[in-house]
Design a protein around this motif. Structure first.
Motif, PDB file in Angstrom:
ATOM      1  N   ILE A  48       0.835  -1.198   0.000  1.00  0.00           N
ATOM      2  CA  ILE A  48       0.000   0.000   0.000  1.00  0.00           C
ATOM      3  C   ILE A  48       0.872   1.251   0.000  1.00  0.00           C
ATOM      4  CG2 ILE A  48      -1.777   1.307   1.242  1.00  0.00           C
ATOM      5  CD1 ILE A  48      -2.786  -1.280  -0.052  1.00  0.00           C
ATOM      6  N   GLY A  49       1.981   1.217   0.739  1.00  0.00           N
ATOM      7  CA  GLY A  49       2.911   2.336   0.776  1.00  0.00           C
ATOM      8  C   GLY A  49       2.571   3.354   1.842  1.00  0.00           C
ATOM      9  N   GLY A  50       3.207   4.496   1.753  1.00  0.00           N
ATOM     10  CA  GLY A  50       2.933   5.572   2.701  1.00  0.00           C
ATOM     11  C   GLY A  50       3.632   5.420   4.029  1.00  0.00           C
ATOM     12  N   ASP A 156     -12.454   3.970   5.882  1.00  0.00           N
ATOM     13  CA  ASP A 156     -13.000   2.620   5.720  1.00  0.00           C
ATOM     14  C   ASP A 156     -12.667   2.181   4.305  1.00  0.00           C
ATOM     15  OD1 ASP A 156     -14.500   0.344   5.304  1.00  0.00           O
ATOM     16  OD2 ASP A 156     -16.262   1.071   6.380  1.00  0.00           O
ATOM     17  N   CYS A 157     -11.632   1.340   4.202  1.00  0.00           N
ATOM     18  CA  CYS A 157     -11.112   0.878   2.910  1.00  0.00           C
ATOM     19  C   CYS A 157     -11.526  -0.557   2.621  1.00  0.00           C
ATOM     20  CB  CYS A 157      -9.589   0.982   2.889  1.00  0.00           C
ATOM     21  SG  CYS A 157      -8.932   2.578   3.379  1.00  0.00           S
ATOM     22  N   ALA A 158     -12.637  -0.993   3.186  1.00  0.00           N
ATOM     23  CA  ALA A 158     -13.068  -2.381   3.039  1.00  0.00           C
ATOM     24  C   ALA A 158     -13.213  -2.790   1.583  1.00  0.00           C
ATOM     25  CB  ALA A 158     -14.387  -2.611   3.778  1.00  0.00           C
ATOM     26  N   GLN A 159     -13.543  -1.814   0.712  1.00  0.00           N
ATOM     27  CA  GLN A 159     -13.791  -2.125  -0.700  1.00  0.00           C
ATOM     28  C   GLN A 159     -12.766  -1.485  -1.630  1.00  0.00           C
ATOM     29  OE1 GLN A 159     -17.866  -1.019  -1.534  1.00  0.00           O
ATOM     30  NE2 GLN A 159     -18.706  -2.438  -0.048  1.00  0.00           N
ATOM     31  N   SER A 160     -11.711  -0.876  -1.080  1.00  0.00           N
ATOM     32  CA  SER A 160     -10.862  -0.030  -1.930  1.00  0.00           C
ATOM     33  C   SER A 160      -9.382  -0.381  -1.873  1.00  0.00           C
ATOM     34  CB  SER A 160     -11.035   1.440  -1.526  1.00  0.00           C
ATOM     35  OG  SER A 160     -10.450   1.694  -0.252  1.00  0.00           O
ATOM     36  N   HIS A 161      -9.040  -1.649  -1.629  1.00  0.00           N
ATOM     37  CA  HIS A 161      -7.631  -2.028  -1.558  1.00  0.00           C
ATOM     38  C   HIS A 161      -6.864  -1.529  -2.788  1.00  0.00           C
ATOM     39  CE1 HIS A 161     -10.178  -5.082   0.400  1.00  0.00           C
ATOM     40  NE2 HIS A 161      -9.241  -5.151   1.327  1.00  0.00           N
ATOM     41  N   THR A 162      -5.865  -0.710  -2.574  1.00  0.00           N
ATOM     42  CA  THR A 162      -4.935  -0.127  -3.565  1.00  0.00           C
ATOM     43  C   THR A 162      -5.521   1.017  -4.381  1.00  0.00           C
ATOM     44  OG1 THR A 162      -5.291  -1.539  -5.538  1.00  0.00           O
ATOM     45  CG2 THR A 162      -3.832  -2.414  -3.811  1.00  0.00           C
ATOM     46  N   ALA A 163      -6.781   1.387  -4.186  1.00  0.00           N
ATOM     47  CA  ALA A 163      -7.310   2.566  -4.880  1.00  0.00           C
ATOM     48  C   ALA A 163      -6.567   3.808  -4.395  1.00  0.00           C
ATOM     49  CB  ALA A 163      -8.806   2.715  -4.633  1.00  0.00           C
ATOM     50  N   GLU A 164      -6.433   4.797  -5.274  1.00  0.00           N
ATOM     51  CA  GLU A 164      -5.684   6.006  -4.935  1.00  0.00           C
ATOM     52  C   GLU A 164      -6.508   7.255  -5.209  1.00  0.00           C
ATOM     53  OE1 GLU A 164      -2.205   5.800  -7.384  1.00  0.00           O
ATOM     54  OE2 GLU A 164      -1.135   4.431  -6.012  1.00  0.00           O
ATOM     55  N   THR A 170      -5.626   4.967  -0.741  1.00  0.00           N
ATOM     56  CA  THR A 170      -6.599   4.999   0.341  1.00  0.00           C
ATOM     57  C   THR A 170      -6.046   4.184   1.513  1.00  0.00           C
ATOM     58  OG1 THR A 170      -7.759   3.050  -0.553  1.00  0.00           O
ATOM     59  CG2 THR A 170      -8.551   5.217  -1.234  1.00  0.00           C
ATOM     60  N   GLY A 171      -6.319   4.679   2.696  1.00  0.00           N
ATOM     61  CA  GLY A 171      -5.770   4.041   3.895  1.00  0.00           C
ATOM     62  C   GLY A 171      -4.524   4.716   4.409  1.00  0.00           C
ATOM     63  N   THR A 172      -3.968   5.644   3.602  1.00  0.00           N
ATOM     64  CA  THR A 172      -2.755   6.354   4.021  1.00  0.00           C
ATOM     65  C   THR A 172      -2.987   7.860   4.165  1.00  0.00           C
ATOM     66  OG1 THR A 172      -1.903   6.710   1.769  1.00  0.00           O
ATOM     67  CG2 THR A 172      -1.333   4.633   2.849  1.00  0.00           C
ATOM     68  N   TRP A 173      -4.217   8.315   3.914  1.00  0.00           N
ATOM     69  CA  TRP A 173      -4.523   9.742   4.048  1.00  0.00           C
ATOM     70  C   TRP A 173      -4.811  10.137   5.494  1.00  0.00           C
ATOM     71  CZ3 TRP A 173      -4.835  13.662   0.325  1.00  0.00           C
ATOM     72  CH2 TRP A 173      -4.653  13.268  -1.000  1.00  0.00           C
ATOM     73  N   GLY A 174      -5.447   9.254   6.225  1.00  0.00           N
ATOM     74  CA  GLY A 174      -5.923   9.606   7.560  1.00  0.00           C
ATOM     75  C   GLY A 174      -5.048   9.077   8.685  1.00  0.00           C
ATOM     76  N   ASP A 175      -5.619   9.115   9.889  1.00  0.00           N
ATOM     77  CA  ASP A 175      -4.913   8.590  11.064  1.00  0.00           C
ATOM     78  C   ASP A 175      -4.910   7.068  11.053  1.00  0.00           C
ATOM     79  OD1 ASP A 175      -4.436  11.088  12.916  1.00  0.00           O
ATOM     80  OD2 ASP A 175      -6.449  11.304  12.111  1.00  0.00           O
ATOM     81  N   VAL A 176      -6.008   6.480  10.580  1.00  0.00           N
ATOM     82  CA  VAL A 176      -6.128   5.020  10.530  1.00  0.00           C
ATOM     83  C   VAL A 176      -6.846   4.624   9.239  1.00  0.00           C
ATOM     84  CG1 VAL A 176      -6.927   2.928  11.695  1.00  0.00           C
ATOM     85  CG2 VAL A 176      -6.360   4.953  13.056  1.00  0.00           C
ATOM     86  N   GLY A 177      -6.306   3.631   8.546  1.00  0.00           N
ATOM     87  CA  GLY A 177      -6.980   3.014   7.421  1.00  0.00           C
ATOM     88  C   GLY A 177      -7.478   1.648   7.838  1.00  0.00           C
ATOM     89  N   CYS A 178      -8.767   1.386   7.653  1.00  0.00           N
ATOM     90  CA  CYS A 178      -9.378   0.129   8.096  1.00  0.00           C
ATOM     91  C   CYS A 178      -9.707  -0.737   6.878  1.00  0.00           C
ATOM     92  CB  CYS A 178     -10.666   0.412   8.879  1.00  0.00           C
ATOM     93  SG  CYS A 178     -10.409   1.426  10.345  1.00  0.00           S
ATOM     94  N   PHE A 179      -9.259  -1.991   6.912  1.00  0.00           N
ATOM     95  CA  PHE A 179      -9.434  -2.897   5.785  1.00  0.00           C
ATOM     96  C   PHE A 179     -10.168  -4.167   6.201  1.00  0.00           C
ATOM     97  CE2 PHE A 179      -5.949  -0.196   4.670  1.00  0.00           C
ATOM     98  CZ  PHE A 179      -6.008  -0.042   3.294  1.00  0.00           C
ATOM     99  N   SER A 180     -11.002  -4.637   5.298  1.00  0.00           N
ATOM    100  CA  SER A 180     -11.656  -5.929   5.455  1.00  0.00           C
ATOM    101  C   SER A 180     -11.071  -6.898   4.442  1.00  0.00           C
ATOM    102  CB  SER A 180     -13.164  -5.807   5.220  1.00  0.00           C
ATOM    103  OG  SER A 180     -13.762  -7.089   5.084  1.00  0.00           O
ATOM    104  N   PHE A 181     -10.898  -8.157   4.868  1.00  0.00           N
ATOM    105  CA  PHE A 181     -10.475  -9.217   3.951  1.00  0.00           C
ATOM    106  C   PHE A 181     -11.547 -10.301   3.861  1.00  0.00           C
ATOM    107  CE2 PHE A 181      -6.277  -7.823   5.888  1.00  0.00           C
ATOM    108  CZ  PHE A 181      -5.992  -6.930   4.871  1.00  0.00           C
ATOM    109  N   TYR A 182     -12.796  -9.891   4.022  1.00  0.00           N
ATOM    110  CA  TYR A 182     -13.922 -10.804   3.832  1.00  0.00           C
ATOM    111  C   TYR A 182     -13.779 -11.455   2.456  1.00  0.00           C
ATOM    112  CZ  TYR A 182     -18.771 -12.431   3.810  1.00  0.00           C
ATOM    113  OH  TYR A 182     -19.898 -13.209   3.763  1.00  0.00           O
ATOM    114  N   PRO A 183     -14.165 -12.719   2.294  1.00  0.00           N
ATOM    115  CA  PRO A 183     -13.877 -13.454   1.056  1.00  0.00           C
ATOM    116  C   PRO A 183     -14.267 -12.770  -0.251  1.00  0.00           C
ATOM    117  CG  PRO A 183     -14.621 -14.991   2.719  1.00  0.00           C
ATOM    118  CD  PRO A 183     -14.768 -13.617   3.319  1.00  0.00           C
ATOM    119  N   THR A 184     -15.320 -11.946  -0.244  1.00  0.00           N
ATOM    120  CA  THR A 184     -15.750 -11.308  -1.498  1.00  0.00           C
ATOM    121  C   THR A 184     -14.927 -10.084  -1.871  1.00  0.00           C
ATOM    122  OG1 THR A 184     -17.376  -9.962  -0.314  1.00  0.00           O
ATOM    123  CG2 THR A 184     -18.134 -12.082  -1.194  1.00  0.00           C
TER     124      THR A 184
END
Length: 363
Positions: A48-50, A156-164, A170-184
């Motif tokens: 993801i970087g940052g 909330d990056c549950a649906q946006s892995h690697t989007a910029e 996404t996930g590197t702009w704020g204080d915390v980036g939250c990710f879901s790895f639910y199967p879908t």
């Protein structure tokens, strides 16, 4: 095509790698907080970087709950949140005793940055942004608002892995980036899983303690924590998928182009992408005032669709105590009545997608 999402297709692409990873974990004799989790955390943060730190958790919901908690937000505090998100985003707020303040979405289905400032009060402590359906929200403007008002910013990056947005993930702009790895999800596990990304080393250490009963040293509990750990099996399988994530997202982008060029119907609004925003196409969502008719029509033709999401959070029974009423957030409510997600998954064939397009155009 009764199945909306064929997860088996993506598994079959890399089946041998998944099997090898699973056997590596089983043979290791170590199944919680071991080398696989640590390696995935390092690899995901690097991907993801940052200059971020990753902490693996049990789910995306736990990521949201612990993000609010770790930032010291609690009873009576207000948190601004999109009105058209999945309820997990809001649960992250209310599970900590804080109050969600809903803001309408824009035409790209993300929080309308132009309406955030009007929702800020003396009790506002944070803004939660959701990069819905895989498209980055207007982060430059939202970050500016958060900085000017001294507010915490959770993504909330549950649906946006690697989007910029503007080249920044996404996930590197704020204080915390939250990710879901639910199967879908685009980066989905084979069970529940989640993570947070943070740039502050001390905050990362706090998350590691919070996920493990509030303990960083065994039997010494600094916080009232929880049991929320990304297990070794899911971490190992996620490492495999992470190594193929770029090609999986590239395939999704090709599929969306077929939909965008093929669907031609006067009653259907196709998804659009904001200037400067990246989109990883977790879902392909159309809109029509005849949504329920279209849903039933496609079902009758053997094409299964999904509605993300038919009831906005402020209208859910569990939040009756907040005192909201129908008509209060008309744009979110309109979207809830009109959005429809078409079949969209890795491994989808041109024959399948053209079958959907033909049915939609004939509606």
């Amino acid at each position: 095509m009764k199945v909306y999402d064929r997860l088996d297709r993506q598994y079959e692409m890399f089946a041998e790698e998944y099997k090898q990873a699973a056997m590596r974990v089983l043979d290791s004799g170590w199944y919680i907080l071991g080398r696989e989790c640590e390696s995935f955390e390092q690899e995901f943060a690097s991907y993801i970087g940052g200059d971020s730190y990753c902490v693996g958790l049990n789910s995306g919901l736990d990521a949201l709950i612990l993000a609010v908690r770790a930032l010291g937000i609690g009873a009576g505090d207000e948190v601004i949140v999109p009105a058209n998100t999945y309820i997990a985003t809001v649960l992250g707020i209310t599970e900590n005793g804080a109050v969600p303040v809903f803001v309408e979405p824009d035409e790209y289905y993300n929080i309308d940055a132009g309406k955030i400032e009007a929702a800020i009060t003396g009790r506002t402590k944070a803004i939660i942004v959701v990069h819905l359906y895989g498209q980055a929200a207007n982060m430059k403007r939202i970050k500016d608002i958060a900085d000017r008002y001294g507010l915490k910013l959770i993504e909330d990056c549950a649906q946006s892995h690697t989007a910029e947005f503007d080249g920044k993930a996404t996930g590197t702009w704020g204080d915390v980036g939250c990710f879901s790895f639910y199967p879908t999800k685009n980066l989905g596990a084979f069970g529940d899983g989640g993570a947070v990304l943070v740039r502050d080393k001390d905050l990362a250490a706090k998350f590691r303690a919070l996920r493990n009963y509030g303990s960083s040293v065994k039997y010494h509990n600094d916080y009232c924590g929880v049991n929320s750990r990304l297990d070794e099996m899911q971490a190992a399988l996620l490492r495999v998928k992470l190594s193929h994530l770029a090609e999986l997202i590239a395939e999704r982008k090709k599929l969306k182009e077929i939909y965008l060029s093929g669907i031609k119907h006067k009653d259907i609004i196709l998804p659009a992408v904001r200037d400067g925003a990246g989109h990883v196409w977790h879902l392909f969502v159309i809109r029509t005032e005849r949504r329920n008719e279209l849903h039933d029509y496609l079902e009758a033709k053997g094409i299964h669709t999904q509605i993300h999401y038919p009831i906005p959070p402020h209208m859910q029974k569990c939040y009756e105590y907040l005192g909201h009423h129908k008509g209060e957030l008309p744009i979110a409510e309109k979207y809830a009545d009109e959005v429809l997600s078409l079949p969209f998954y890795n491994g989808m064939t041109e024959e399948e997608i053209n079958c959907v397009i033909e049915a939609v155009n004939e509606f």
